[in-house]
Design a protein around this motif. Structure first.
Motif, mmCIF file in Angstrom:
data_model
loop_
_atom_site.group_PDB
_atom_site.id
_atom_site.type_symbol
_atom_site.label_atom_id
_atom_site.label_comp_id
_atom_site.label_asym_id
_atom_site.label_seq_id
_atom_site.Cartn_x
_atom_site.Cartn_y
_atom_site.Cartn_z
ATOM 1 N N VAL A 126 -4.654 -3.783 6.308
ATOM 2 C CA VAL A 126 -4.940 -4.553 5.103
ATOM 3 C C VAL A 126 -5.751 -5.796 5.450
ATOM 4 C CG1 VAL A 126 -2.904 -3.755 3.850
ATOM 5 C CG2 VAL A 126 -2.756 -5.834 5.206
ATOM 6 N N SER B 25 -7.670 -2.510 1.539
ATOM 7 C CA SER B 25 -6.796 -1.801 2.470
ATOM 8 C C SER B 25 -7.482 -0.500 2.865
ATOM 9 C CB SER B 25 -5.430 -1.514 1.843
ATOM 10 O OG SER B 25 -5.537 -0.614 0.757
ATOM 11 N N ASP C 89 -6.214 3.246 4.590
ATOM 12 C CA ASP C 89 -5.136 4.073 5.101
ATOM 13 C C ASP C 89 -5.719 5.368 5.643
ATOM 14 O OD1 ASP C 89 -4.629 6.232 2.681
ATOM 15 O OD2 ASP C 89 -5.156 4.247 1.919
ATOM 16 N N VAL D 33 0.850 -1.198 0.000
ATOM 17 C CA VAL D 33 0.000 0.000 0.000
ATOM 18 C C VAL D 33 0.885 1.247 0.000
ATOM 19 C CG1 VAL D 33 -1.796 1.278 1.221
ATOM 20 C CG2 VAL D 33 -1.890 -1.223 1.138
#
Length: 152
Positions: free
Chosen positions: A76, A83, A85, A9
């Motif tokens: 994740v 995923s 973030d 990622v």
């Protein structure tokens, strides 16, 4: 997508910021769909990598290159290919006074990206802005400045 990791990622966002399209395509599908949250002219779905890059170019232009994103954490789910973030996003509108705290000039929000991965690439992304960020974001994107005049 059993090989999805936090490092992958991070690499995807590094590739996006590199300006190297071939590197981007290692992680971002050519037909990626990305939803920008809000109720402003840039909100909604950006269909395809070129459209998403166009959005990012607009952010860069309107911020005079001041836009910064700092990653706070990444999680994740390799089995399902997702995923998430969390980031802080900061930008000062081009031409604004450097010490301005007006939400028409200063974008300072915490945001998340929900990314769906297939075959090692991001095929869909959705942005989420936390707290009062949607209001702040709408003001930053507004074509009206704090003095009520049209901004560039």
């Amino acid at each position: 997508m059993s090989d999805l990791t936090v490092e992958i990622v991070r690499s995807a966002f590094e590739a996006l910021g590199s300006g190297d399209r071939d590197r981007m395509l290692e992680f971002w599908d050519e037909n990626v769909r990305f939803e920008i949250p809000g109720n402003h002219v840039q909100s909604g779905w950006h269909e395809g990598l070129d459209a998403f890059l166009g959005f990012l170019g607009t952010v860069g232009e309107l911020s005079g290159g001041s836009y910064k994103a700092e990653n706070l954490t990444i999680t994740v789910n390799p089995e399902d290919g997702y995923s998430v973030d969390v980031n802080t996003n900061w930008a000062l509108r081009a031409g604004a006074p450097e010490d301005s705290t007006s939400p028409y000039h200063l974008l300072d929000v915490t945001a998340m990206h929900l990314l769906r991965w297939e075959n090692g690439r991001i095929v869909e992304g959705r942005g989420v802005i936390l707290g009062d960020g949607p209001s702040t974001s709408a003001l930053w994107w507004s074509p009206i400045g704090p003095d009520g005049r049209r901004a560039a």
